[in-house]
Write a protein that holds these residues in place. Structure first.
Motif, mmCIF file in Angstrom:
data_model
loop_
_atom_site.group_PDB
_atom_site.id
_atom_site.type_symbol
_atom_site.label_atom_id
_atom_site.label_comp_id
_atom_site.label_asym_id
_atom_site.label_seq_id
_atom_site.Cartn_x
_atom_site.Cartn_y
_atom_site.Cartn_z
ATOM 1 N N VAL A 21 11.726 12.516 37.592
ATOM 2 C CA VAL A 21 11.902 10.482 38.175
ATOM 3 C C VAL A 21 12.975 9.739 37.449
ATOM 4 C CG1 VAL A 21 10.121 8.430 37.618
ATOM 5 C CG2 VAL A 21 9.298 10.350 37.351
ATOM 6 N N ASP A 22 13.795 9.957 36.904
ATOM 7 C CA ASP A 22 14.986 9.261 36.885
ATOM 8 C C ASP A 22 16.334 10.290 38.302
ATOM 9 O OD1 ASP A 22 16.911 8.056 35.045
ATOM 10 O OD2 ASP A 22 18.172 10.100 34.920
ATOM 11 N N ARG A 23 16.061 11.188 38.543
ATOM 12 C CA ARG A 23 16.511 11.242 39.500
ATOM 13 C C ARG A 23 16.478 10.755 40.750
ATOM 14 N NH1 ARG A 23 21.001 11.472 38.273
ATOM 15 N NH2 ARG A 23 19.645 10.324 36.390
ATOM 16 N N ALA A 24 15.046 10.890 40.819
ATOM 17 C CA ALA A 24 14.307 10.592 42.142
ATOM 18 C C ALA A 24 14.781 8.956 42.413
ATOM 19 C CB ALA A 24 13.112 10.821 42.419
ATOM 20 N N VAL A 25 14.130 7.870 40.526
ATOM 21 C CA VAL A 25 14.592 6.481 41.737
ATOM 22 C C VAL A 25 16.189 6.498 41.250
ATOM 23 C CG1 VAL A 25 14.241 4.599 40.561
ATOM 24 C CG2 VAL A 25 12.827 5.984 39.924
ATOM 25 N N GLN A 26 16.915 6.929 40.708
ATOM 26 C CA GLN A 26 18.199 6.848 40.479
ATOM 27 C C GLN A 26 19.085 7.263 42.179
ATOM 28 O OE1 GLN A 26 18.725 5.251 37.742
ATOM 29 N NE2 GLN A 26 21.076 4.241 39.411
ATOM 30 N N PRO A 34 21.173 1.610 35.586
ATOM 31 C CA PRO A 34 20.235 2.343 35.810
ATOM 32 C C PRO A 34 18.642 2.531 35.569
ATOM 33 C CG PRO A 34 20.912 1.955 33.033
ATOM 34 C CD PRO A 34 21.423 0.621 34.455
ATOM 35 N N LEU A 35 18.121 2.608 37.497
ATOM 36 C CA LEU A 35 16.764 1.833 37.460
ATOM 37 C C LEU A 35 15.662 3.351 36.901
ATOM 38 C CD1 LEU A 35 17.011 0.220 40.795
ATOM 39 C CD2 LEU A 35 16.839 -1.074 38.624
ATOM 40 N N GLY A 36 16.443 4.365 37.304
ATOM 41 C CA GLY A 36 15.262 5.657 36.974
ATOM 42 C C GLY A 36 15.194 6.092 35.520
ATOM 43 N N SER A 76 16.818 5.742 23.354
ATOM 44 C CA SER A 76 18.547 6.494 23.306
ATOM 45 C C SER A 76 19.395 6.617 24.624
ATOM 46 C CB SER A 76 18.693 8.061 22.771
ATOM 47 O OG SER A 76 17.717 9.393 23.658
ATOM 48 N N THR A 77 19.064 7.202 25.828
ATOM 49 C CA THR A 77 19.820 7.084 27.579
ATOM 50 C C THR A 77 19.712 5.414 27.584
ATOM 51 O OG1 THR A 77 18.535 9.052 27.726
ATOM 52 C CG2 THR A 77 19.429 8.553 29.771
ATOM 53 N N CYS A 78 18.927 4.656 27.391
ATOM 54 C CA CYS A 78 18.903 3.200 27.512
ATOM 55 C C CYS A 78 20.541 2.311 26.916
ATOM 56 C CB CYS A 78 17.591 2.497 27.320
ATOM 57 S SG CYS A 78 17.579 1.094 27.435
ATOM 58 N N GLY A 79 20.350 3.003 25.573
ATOM 59 C CA GLY A 79 21.314 2.415 25.120
ATOM 60 C C GLY A 79 22.358 2.578 25.384
ATOM 61 N N TYR A 80 22.886 4.798 25.197
ATOM 62 C CA TYR A 80 24.069 5.137 26.011
ATOM 63 C C TYR A 80 24.352 4.289 27.396
ATOM 64 C CZ TYR A 80 26.912 8.027 28.722
ATOM 65 O OH TYR A 80 27.886 8.510 29.366
ATOM 66 N N GLU A 81 23.603 4.216 28.549
ATOM 67 C CA GLU A 81 24.124 4.108 29.852
ATOM 68 C C GLU A 81 24.413 2.287 29.201
ATOM 69 O OE1 GLU A 81 20.662 6.529 32.499
ATOM 70 O OE2 GLU A 81 20.052 4.881 31.371
ATOM 71 N N LEU A 95 24.086 -6.297 30.487
ATOM 72 C CA LEU A 95 23.166 -6.913 29.534
ATOM 73 C C LEU A 95 21.961 -7.914 30.471
ATOM 74 C CD1 LEU A 95 22.791 -9.604 27.693
ATOM 75 C CD2 LEU A 95 23.899 -11.002 28.960
ATOM 76 N N ALA A 96 22.032 -7.252 31.477
ATOM 77 C CA ALA A 96 20.888 -7.517 32.461
ATOM 78 C C ALA A 96 20.034 -5.604 32.384
ATOM 79 C CB ALA A 96 21.048 -7.240 33.719
ATOM 80 N N ASN A 97 20.308 -4.874 32.132
ATOM 81 C CA ASN A 97 20.308 -3.186 32.012
ATOM 82 C C ASN A 97 19.079 -3.616 30.830
ATOM 83 O OD1 ASN A 97 19.155 -0.920 31.870
ATOM 84 N ND2 ASN A 97 20.575 -0.591 30.142
#
Length: 121
Positions: A21-26, A34-36, A76-81, A95-97
């Motif tokens: 899903v992440d790869r498809a959305v992104q 990082p919308l995925g 954790s990926t959200c934090g990293y991104e 900030l928006a993320n």
């Protein structure tokens, strides 16, 4: 031991689904946001909220809640991104993320909970 196997089974489905899903959305949306990751986190939050909103057997909670939702969502990926965005100068996108991830994720969990409670009567 059975509970651990149920968690592992749920995770075995949730983790590859998260990746796909992440790869498809992104790839469908060329943006720095990082919308995925946002998509899988919001979907997992909604599902977990719904699971909490109705009584489920402990085994089902382990399979779907801990295993599937735990592997589908990726804070954790959200934090990293978010850090990566901030470090590369895209502070407003970072900030928006984080604001979107937290507010929409909590809103999705609340909506899933409320919908499940309403449907359960």
């Amino acid at each position: 031991m059975v509970t651990a196997l149920l968690v592992a089974l749920g995770a075995a489905v949730g983790a590859p689904l998260r990746y796909l899903v992440d790869r498809a959305v992104q790839s469908a949306h060329r943006t720095r946001l990082p919308l995925g990751t946002l998509t899988v986190n919001v979907a997992g939050s909604f599902l977990l909220g719904a699971l909490v909103g109705v009584p489920v057997a402990p085994a089902l909670g382990a399979l779907l809640g801990t295993g599937f939702c735990g592997a589908l969502t990726t804070w954790s990926t959200c934090g990293y991104e978010t850090l990566r965005l901030a470090r590369t100068g895209a502070r407003s996108v970072a900030l928006a993320n984080i604001v979107l991830s937290v507010t929409v994720g909590l809103g999705a969990a609340w909506l899933g909970f409320a919908l499940a409670r309403a449907l359960a009567g």
